[in-house]
Scaffold this motif. Structure first.
Motif, PDB file in Angstrom:
ATOM      1  N   ASP A  75       0.683  -1.081  -0.151  1.00  0.00           N
ATOM      2  CA  ASP A  75       0.149   0.143   0.060  1.00  0.00           C
ATOM      3  C   ASP A  75       0.818   1.435   0.228  1.00  0.00           C
ATOM      4  O   ASP A  75       0.400   2.244  -0.123  1.00  0.00           O
ATOM      5  N   PHE A  76       2.183   1.096   0.196  1.00  0.00           N
ATOM      6  CA  PHE A  76       3.108   2.232   0.184  1.00  0.00           C
ATOM      7  C   PHE A  76       3.891   2.373  -0.905  1.00  0.00           C
ATOM      8  O   PHE A  76       4.368   1.077  -1.384  1.00  0.00           O
ATOM      9  N   HIS A  77       4.353   3.384  -1.547  1.00  0.00           N
ATOM     10  CA  HIS A  77       5.194   3.378  -2.824  1.00  0.00           C
ATOM     11  C   HIS A  77       6.350   4.403  -2.481  1.00  0.00           C
ATOM     12  O   HIS A  77       5.947   5.605  -1.706  1.00  0.00           O
ATOM     13  N   VAL A  78       7.527   4.300  -2.984  1.00  0.00           N
ATOM     14  CA  VAL A  78       8.595   5.210  -2.652  1.00  0.00           C
ATOM     15  C   VAL A  78       9.717   5.017  -3.780  1.00  0.00           C
ATOM     16  O   VAL A  78       9.909   3.887  -4.419  1.00  0.00           O
ATOM     17  N   ASP A  79      10.325   5.961  -3.907  1.00  0.00           N
ATOM     18  CA  ASP A  79      11.361   5.690  -5.167  1.00  0.00           C
ATOM     19  C   ASP A  79      12.378   4.972  -4.505  1.00  0.00           C
ATOM     20  O   ASP A  79      12.833   4.826  -3.590  1.00  0.00           O
ATOM     21  N   LYS A  80      13.281   4.376  -5.365  1.00  0.00           N
ATOM     22  CA  LYS A  80      14.017   3.326  -5.154  1.00  0.00           C
ATOM     23  C   LYS A  80      15.373   3.866  -4.475  1.00  0.00           C
ATOM     24  O   LYS A  80      15.931   3.043  -3.913  1.00  0.00           O
ATOM     25  N   SER A  81      15.976   5.336  -5.013  1.00  0.00           N
ATOM     26  CA  SER A  81      17.235   5.500  -4.534  1.00  0.00           C
ATOM     27  C   SER A  81      17.137   7.104  -4.310  1.00  0.00           C
ATOM     28  O   SER A  81      16.359   7.646  -5.052  1.00  0.00           O
ATOM     29  N   GLU A  82      18.233   7.614  -3.650  1.00  0.00           N
ATOM     30  CA  GLU A  82      18.222   9.011  -3.372  1.00  0.00           C
ATOM     31  C   GLU A  82      19.921   9.394  -3.151  1.00  0.00           C
ATOM     32  O   GLU A  82      20.444   8.573  -2.141  1.00  0.00           O
ATOM     33  N   LEU A  83      20.622  10.130  -3.923  1.00  0.00           N
ATOM     34  CA  LEU A  83      21.959  10.465  -3.882  1.00  0.00           C
ATOM     35  C   LEU A  83      21.970  11.640  -2.738  1.00  0.00           C
ATOM     36  O   LEU A  83      21.381  12.884  -3.133  1.00  0.00           O
ATOM     37  N   VAL A  84      22.896  11.735  -1.714  1.00  0.00           N
ATOM     38  CA  VAL A  84      22.961  13.109  -0.613  1.00  0.00           C
ATOM     39  C   VAL A  84      24.373  13.045  -0.598  1.00  0.00           C
ATOM     40  O   VAL A  84      25.204  12.367  -0.231  1.00  0.00           O
ATOM     41  N   ALA A  85      24.717  14.522  -0.671  1.00  0.00           N
ATOM     42  CA  ALA A  85      26.094  14.761  -0.381  1.00  0.00           C
ATOM     43  C   ALA A  85      26.386  14.788   1.120  1.00  0.00           C
ATOM     44  O   ALA A  85      25.481  14.591   1.817  1.00  0.00           O
ATOM     45  N   PRO A  86      27.798  14.651   1.441  1.00  0.00           N
ATOM     46  CA  PRO A  86      28.090  14.523   2.828  1.00  0.00           C
ATOM     47  C   PRO A  86      27.657  15.649   3.471  1.00  0.00           C
ATOM     48  O   PRO A  86      27.832  16.715   3.198  1.00  0.00           O
ATOM     49  N   ALA A  87      27.385  15.365   4.772  1.00  0.00           N
ATOM     50  CA  ALA A  87      26.794  16.187   5.958  1.00  0.00           C
ATOM     51  C   ALA A  87      25.605  17.261   5.574  1.00  0.00           C
ATOM     52  O   ALA A  87      25.300  18.266   5.718  1.00  0.00           O
ATOM     53  N   HIS A  88      24.892  16.591   4.551  1.00  0.00           N
ATOM     54  CA  HIS A  88      23.580  17.145   4.050  1.00  0.00           C
ATOM     55  C   HIS A  88      22.307  16.122   4.389  1.00  0.00           C
ATOM     56  O   HIS A  88      22.609  14.980   4.808  1.00  0.00           O
ATOM     57  N   THR A  89      21.127  16.985   4.268  1.00  0.00           N
ATOM     58  CA  THR A  89      20.055  16.101   4.417  1.00  0.00           C
ATOM     59  C   THR A  89      19.311  15.807   3.337  1.00  0.00           C
ATOM     60  O   THR A  89      19.018  16.471   2.475  1.00  0.00           O
ATOM     61  N   GLY A  90      19.074  14.490   3.269  1.00  0.00           N
ATOM     62  CA  GLY A  90      18.100  13.922   2.140  1.00  0.00           C
ATOM     63  C   GLY A  90      16.690  13.724   2.497  1.00  0.00           C
ATOM     64  O   GLY A  90      16.382  13.428   3.523  1.00  0.00           O
ATOM     65  N   SER A  91      16.090  13.404   1.431  1.00  0.00           N
ATOM     66  CA  SER A  91      14.479  13.236   1.645  1.00  0.00           C
ATOM     67  C   SER A  91      13.970  12.279   0.510  1.00  0.00           C
ATOM     68  O   SER A  91      14.405  12.477  -0.641  1.00  0.00           O
ATOM     69  N   VAL A  92      12.942  11.671   0.834  1.00  0.00           N
ATOM     70  CA  VAL A  92      11.986  10.753  -0.151  1.00  0.00           C
ATOM     71  C   VAL A  92      10.756  10.924   0.005  1.00  0.00           C
ATOM     72  O   VAL A  92      10.376  11.008   1.153  1.00  0.00           O
ATOM     73  N   GLU A  93       9.755  10.579  -0.932  1.00  0.00           N
ATOM     74  CA  GLU A  93       8.422  10.976  -0.868  1.00  0.00           C
ATOM     75  C   GLU A  93       7.665   9.586  -1.024  1.00  0.00           C
ATOM     76  O   GLU A  93       8.096   8.566  -1.701  1.00  0.00           O
TER      77      GLU A  93
END
Length: 822
Positions: free
Chosen positions: A668-686
């Motif tokens: 019932d939940f869907h999300v993107d497969k990957s996310e590239l995040v730079a060092p000391a940064h905050t990443g997010s996925v929907e």
């Protein structure tokens, strides 16, 4: 029988084993009578009946019926515990009494006799015969016990002498049967003392010398007593040790009797001699009672006596006497000088040649003088032979210059002559007790145990000194510590602990000395230590959760008088160490290590500290990273058929870019497969929640990177019934499509229904595959086709979509419709 004239009486009954009758043949005088004995001997447990036929004067018959019954003898103790009568251990004159009830459960009276000695079928024991005068039994004579009658038997133990522990039976005799009734045990304790000999010959003693003999006194009784020796009027001849004390039962004490004459005198005797001779004797007085109550003592008296015998009275025991003899002779000239040389507290031995040219065997008792010279107490030389007598020199103190150790050994020959040898000993300084070689690691305390020996019978205090004899390096950094003094009891040893610590690898040789400051005597050890590179000095454990930093305070100590620098290194990338680290002289400093793990798991790594002055300090770090707790949950609220999205945020704490992969464990939940995040940064996925059923669902979103670690987000989806949608606006004679998605996991057929005839559907039912979207076609009739009464108001209605599955009949989708007529 009262008949006229004399009559004769005959009995026709034949005697049987159980019934016997004795009838005399004498006539019965007129008006006379006769007694007929009848004996009944039952042989079994049953009832008997016999008829006796008597004939009077040969023609008159008379019958008499005799009845009886044989019963068992049932005489026993009322209480089974009385099977054993224990009188314990009594003293002479004390009395112990036991009362034993006996019951007769037989139907007939029973005659009973009690005795200690089993008469006469059993041969009496010797001990039983000896106890008849101290064991008194009441009743003493035959007693008849009526049926169901209970009598009391009293047994008294009245000892009048020492009696060893006994165990005898008390017998009961009933008719011809003899059976043991109970077992009696007890004893009588008393005093008993004896000397191993009554005569002590000291032989010839050189004037000014001393001879000693042993005398044994044994307490073979059961009571202890104090003893005390008195030496009136003879202190210059004989003495005894110990002079007083207490002797427990079963113990033998050894007395040392010394003969130390001062004046030359022959034939000093201590027995009954003629007039003009000296007579000495020891008498021993033993208190065998309770000395603390009666204040009696045991004493040994030595005095000069006349020919009349001296009597020493004592209670319950006889006096003990010892005779002493000896002679006092002058010392002969030395025959030879024996010189000994050895290291102090070691031995040197020399032999003395003894030649027996006589025809008798010599039994010699060498008299040795000198503190450090030893030899055998006795030596036997057979006729016409040569025997070597070994003298051992064991000095306990060093000699200085001409101050030698002097001694002598004197042999008294049977002919009245003597052989005297002078003994001269030289004691040199000691050698090392031991040379100890050890290999020890650096940076690690090493405990060395050195036994310290006391060669004297009294306690000694030794001063401890340590000296560095040799070092292969000019700047060894080490410590060698211990107590300054050690006390050692006499004739024993005690371990002394040395603590050694070296910072760097080196080889050292120490001399550890233990010196008696009063006498100057000493002992020492040679201690050779080779210090090698140490292993891990310690293990530090740092445990925390992933992405949660933890610190550890590491202590750096500088024992030197100058500033030193420490360099710290660790191969673990998630451990941060400060560098450089400078520590002032004679101080310590704490540095902080930080551990920030990004991946769970346990890891063992090295932590190395290098210092040019103090060497290498290796440690081991145990890094334990626990799994990180779950992130804050994402909560989705929507209705069935409506998708909703939320954003999950996470930090990249790694020093490089991190590619995070995303996956969710619920459809019932869907999300993107990957996310590239730079060092000391905050990443997010929907994260999108599109429910397929009513109610709540729980899932986990896992965001993982090989460098940045793992994040787990709990997902909570809450789905309610579909909400009405619309209105959908249509114009007369036109149509439109409504997007509708099958949110279920299987292909379903849906029924479409309208509540207003002005609206029309292309199909009344639709079959839609799972998770597929379908367009529902709906239209509004033309004005001509509709029956409109008032054009000012729009046409309204609703479209209801419902699944044909009976389990889903409670779920429906409602779309409001609005037709604009203008």
């Amino acid at each position: 029988m009262k008949l006229m004239g004399c009559y004769r009486l005959e009995c026709l009954y034949e005697n049987k084993p159980h019934l016997k009758i004795t009838l005399r043949s004498d006539p019965i005088p007129p008006e006379g009578s006769t007694l007929i004995p009848i004996f009944f001997y039952p042989l079994a447990r049953l009832k008997y009946s016999e008829t006796l036929h008597f004939i009077i004067n040969g023609f008159q018959e008379k019958k008499i019926i005799i009845t009886g019954e044989g019963v068992d003898i049932k005489v026993f103790l009322v209480q089974p515990r009385h099977k054993l009568l224990s009188f314990g251990a009594l003293q002479v004159g004390h009395i112990a009494s036991k009362c034993v009830p006996i019951v007769n459960k037989s139907k007939a009276p029973v005659p009973m006799l009690l005795t200690v000695v089993d008469p006469p079928s059993v041969l009496p024991t010797l001990s039983a015969n000896k106890l008849t005068d101290v064991l008194h039994i009441t009743p003493k004579t035959l007693v008849v016990i009526q049926p169901n009658e209970t009598i009391s038997v009293t047994v008294k133990f009245t000892p009048n002498r020492r009696i060893k522990p006994f165990s005898e039976k008390l017998y009961m005799q009933i008719h011809e049967n003899v059976e043991p009734l109970c077992l009696m045990t007890g004893s009588c304790v008393g005093s008993e003392f004896q000397l191993d000999r009554k005569y002590l010959p000291f032989g010839m003693v050189v004037q000014g010398c001393q001879s000693s003999l042993k005398l044994l006194l044994s307490n073979t009784g059961e009571l202890g007593a104090r003893f005390c020796w008195s030496r009136d009027n003879c202190d210059n001849l004989f003495s005894i040790t110990p002079a007083s004390g207490y002797l427990s039962p079963g113990v033998t004490i050894t007395f040392i009797v010394d003969f130390h004459p001062i004046n030359l005198q022959q034939n000093i005797r201590c027995d009954n001699l003629g007039e003009g001779q000296s007579r000495f004797f020891w008498k021993l007085v033993v208190d065998s009672g309770q000395w603390w109550k009666r204040r009696r003592r045991m004493r040994l008296e030595l005095s000069q006596s006349s020919l009349d015998s001296m009597e020493c009275k004592l209670e319950n025991f006889k006096p003990l006497a010892v005779s002493l003899t000896g002679s006092c002779v002058c010392m002969p000239s030395p025959r030879e000088i024996l010189n000994f040389t050895t290291v102090v507290r070691q031995q040197d031995k020399k032999n003395i040649v003894l030649t027996n040219k006589s025809g008798e065997t010599w039994q010699l008792f060498p008299e040795m003088s000198g503190d450090y010279f030893l030899g055998q107490d006795t030596i036997q030389v057979v006729p016409h032979s040569v025997k070597l007598y070994e003298v051992t020199y064991t000095p306990l103190a060093m000699t200085e210059h001409d101050n030698k150790h002097m001694g002598s050994v004197f042999f008294r020959l049977p002919e009245g002559q003597g052989l005297l040898y002078s003994l001269v000993g030289t004691a040199e300084p000691p050698v090392a007790v031991a040379r100890i070689s050890k290999e020890v690691p650096s940076k690690t305390p090493h405990i060395e145990i050195l036994p310290v020996f006391n060669w004297l019978p009294v306690a000694q205090r030794f001063k401890v000194t340590t000296n560095l004899i040799k070092s292969e390096k000019f700047d060894p950094v080490f410590t060698l510590t211990s107590n300054d003094y050690i006390d050692v009891p006499g004739n024993s040893d005690r371990d002394h602990r040395l603590t050694f610590f070296s910072y760097k690898e080196c080889s050292l040789i120490f001399k550890v000395s233990f010196t008696n400051e009063d006498s100057g005597e000493y002992q020492f050890y040679d201690l050779a230590l080779r210090v090698f590179k140490c292993g891990s000095l310690d293990t530090f454990t740092m445990e925390t959760c992933v992405r949660k930093p933890i610190t550890f305070e590491l202590k750096l100590k500088n024992p030197l008088n100058s500033v030193v620098n420490f360099n710290i290194s660790c191969p673990a990338s998630d451990v941060q160490v400060p560098t450089p680290n400078s520590v002032p002289a004679k101080t310590m400093k704490y540095v902080t290590l930080e551990y920030l793990p990004l991946h769970p798991g346990e890891n063992h790594v090295r932590l190395d500290i290098q210092c040019s002055e103090l060497g290498f300090f290796p440690y081991e770090l145990v890094l334990n990273a626990l799994p990180a707790p779950k992130e804050n949950p994402l909560i989705f609220n929507t209705s069935l058929g409506i998708a909703v999205s939320l954003e999950a945020q996470f930090n990249n704490l790694a020093h490089t870019k991190a590619d995070f992969g995303c996956k969710v464990d619920h459809n019932d939940f869907h999300v993107d497969k990957s996310e590239l995040v730079a060092p000391a940064h905050t990443g997010s996925v929907e994260v999108t929640y599109e429910p397929s059923s009513l109610g709540s669902v729980h899932a986990l979103l896992t965001v993982t990177s090989t460098t940045g670690g793992e994040f787990i987000f709990p997902l909570i989806g809450k789905c309610t019934l579909p909400k009405p949608q619309g209105p959908i606006v249509l114009k007369p004679g036109t149509g439109t499509t409504i997007p509708f998605k099958n949110v279920f996991r299987e292909t379903k057929t849906f029924m479409l229904s309208l509540d207003c005839p002005s609206f029309v559907l292309k199909n009344n039912s639709e079959t839609i595959k799972s998770k597929k979207e379908h367009k529902l076609h709906i239209g509004l009739l033309s004005l001509k086709s509709m029956e409109i009464t008032d054009m000012r108001f729009p046409v309204t209605g609703k479209l209801v979509v419902q699944c044909t599955d009976p389990t889903l009949s409670h779920i429906s989708w409602t779309y409001y419709l609005k037709g604009i007529l203008e």
